[in-house]
Design an enzyme around this catalytic site. Structure first.
Site, short mmCIF file in Angstrom:
data_model
loop_
_atom_site.label_atom_id
_atom_site.label_comp_id
_atom_site.label_asym_id
_atom_site.label_seq_id
_atom_site.Cartn_x
_atom_site.Cartn_y
_atom_site.Cartn_z
N GLY A 59 -5.50 2.84 46.97
CA GLY A 59 -6.86 3.31 47.19
C GLY A 59 -7.35 4.03 45.95
O GLY A 59 -6.69 4.95 45.46
N VAL A 82 -10.11 6.36 44.05
CA VAL A 82 -11.17 7.34 44.25
C VAL A 82 -12.21 7.16 43.15
O VAL A 82 -11.93 7.45 41.98
CB VAL A 82 -10.63 8.78 44.23
N VAL A 84 -2.51 6.34 45.87
CA VAL A 84 -3.89 6.76 45.61
C VAL A 84 -4.07 6.96 44.11
O VAL A 84 -3.26 7.61 43.46
CB VAL A 84 -4.23 8.07 46.36
N LYS A 85 -5.14 6.38 43.59
CA LYS A 85 -5.53 6.60 42.20
C LYS A 85 -6.69 7.59 42.18
O LYS A 85 -7.73 7.35 42.81
CB LYS A 85 -5.94 5.29 41.53
N SER A 86 -6.50 8.70 41.49
CA SER A 86 -7.52 9.74 41.46
C SER A 86 -7.61 10.31 40.05
O SER A 86 -7.11 9.71 39.09
CB SER A 86 -7.19 10.82 42.49
#
Length: 293
Positions: A174, A176, A204-206
């Site tokens: 996912g 961001v 998660v990539k943030s």
């Protein structure tokens, strides 16, 4: 077929050694199926538990990006220095050899191009699960827009992708998104990363931010940080170092590698930070050494 004549009776059951009941080293994946763990194991180095991802999917909204005019010439030489390639199905199929010894994360959603001020206004599936399977994808990336007009649609795409991925053992990343008007604060990233994990993202990539250690602690799956805009090499290494020290499990960099004066040197320097705990100064020396060879 085994011959049943002359076989030795089995006897070495090692009754003095209990069966190993270990978890899995990738955060939040202990209860996943074998195939999912196998793909995650290709992405995250078992020695460090971290990953270096090389993003070259910028063209899906930006067209030819500086440094990516010829992906077939720029990206393949960097493969030995990274764990994962992140790109669209079109670029992976046309520019990356199927024999390349690297994990592949396929961006499976499309969004509005840079011709629109708000890229969250358009979006949908660009690569379905059957296509991802035919490509032998190790991961599927979905862009999400928390706090933007396209939030609901992007979360539905994430959830549907996570469902399909769970069915076939392919993890979902996912992403961001941070638009022009979105805040880049600890409060926002605490919300966004947790929402993506709650809706099924395996990774998660943030972005890195002040208070990142709390963001990482509150997210039950690995966070990999985006590189964002091009920074001076030492600054990019410092950001990566702080993120890893504060709980990130890797980086997903693009422009800070392929727009560097020495992409191979920068990729190797980032790997030293992510996998071996090099300080920014030590890693910068690696970059300089490769650059000056």
């Amino acid at each position: 077929m085994a011959d049943n004549i002359g076989n030795k009776a089995a006897h070495d059951y090692h009754l003095d050694i209990p069966a190993a009941q270990e978890g899995f080293y990738v955060k939040g994946s202990a209860h996943c199926d074998w195939g999912m763990k196998n793909r995650l194991g290709k992405m995250f180095d078992p020695r460090s538990g971290n990953t270096v991802m090389l993003a070259f999917d910028h063209g899906y909204i930006m067209g030819p990006t500086a440094g990516l005019e010829r992906i077939d010439l720029v990206i393949p030489p960097l493969i030995p220095h990274v764990n994962v390639l992140m790109g669209t199905r079109g670029m992976i199929r046309s520019c990356i050899s199927p024999a390349a010894p690297v994990a592949k994360c396929v961006r499976v959603t499309y969004d509005s191009t840079v011709l629109y001020d708000d890229m969250s206004n358009g979006g949908g599936i660009a690569c379905d699960i059957e296509n991802a399977i035919r490509m032998n994808a190790d991961c599927m990336a979905v862009q999400t827009f928390i706090g933007a007009p396209g939030e609901s649609r992007s979360l539905e795409l994430l959830s549907r992708t996570a469902d399909a991925g769970a069915r076939y053992g392919i993890p979902t990343l996912g992403v961001v998104a941070v638009g022009k008007q979105m805040e880049r604060t600890e409060k926002f990233f605490l919300l966004a990363t947790r929402v993506l994990a709650e809706n099924g993202a395996n990774i998660v990539k943030s972005y890195y931010c002040d208070g990142f250690e709390r963001v990482a602690a509150a997210c039950p799956v690995p966070i990999v940080i985006a590189g964002g805009k091009k920074l001076p090499e030492l600054e990019a290494l410092e950001m990566a170092y702080r993120a890893i020290q504060e709980g990130a499990h890797g980086v997903d960099m693009g422009r800070n590698i392929f727009q560097s004066d020495c992409p191979a040197g920068m990729a190797q320097a980032i790997g030293k930070v992510v996998h071996e705990g090099y300080t920014p100064k030590q890693a910068f020396e690696v970059y300089e050494t490769v650059k000056n060879q």
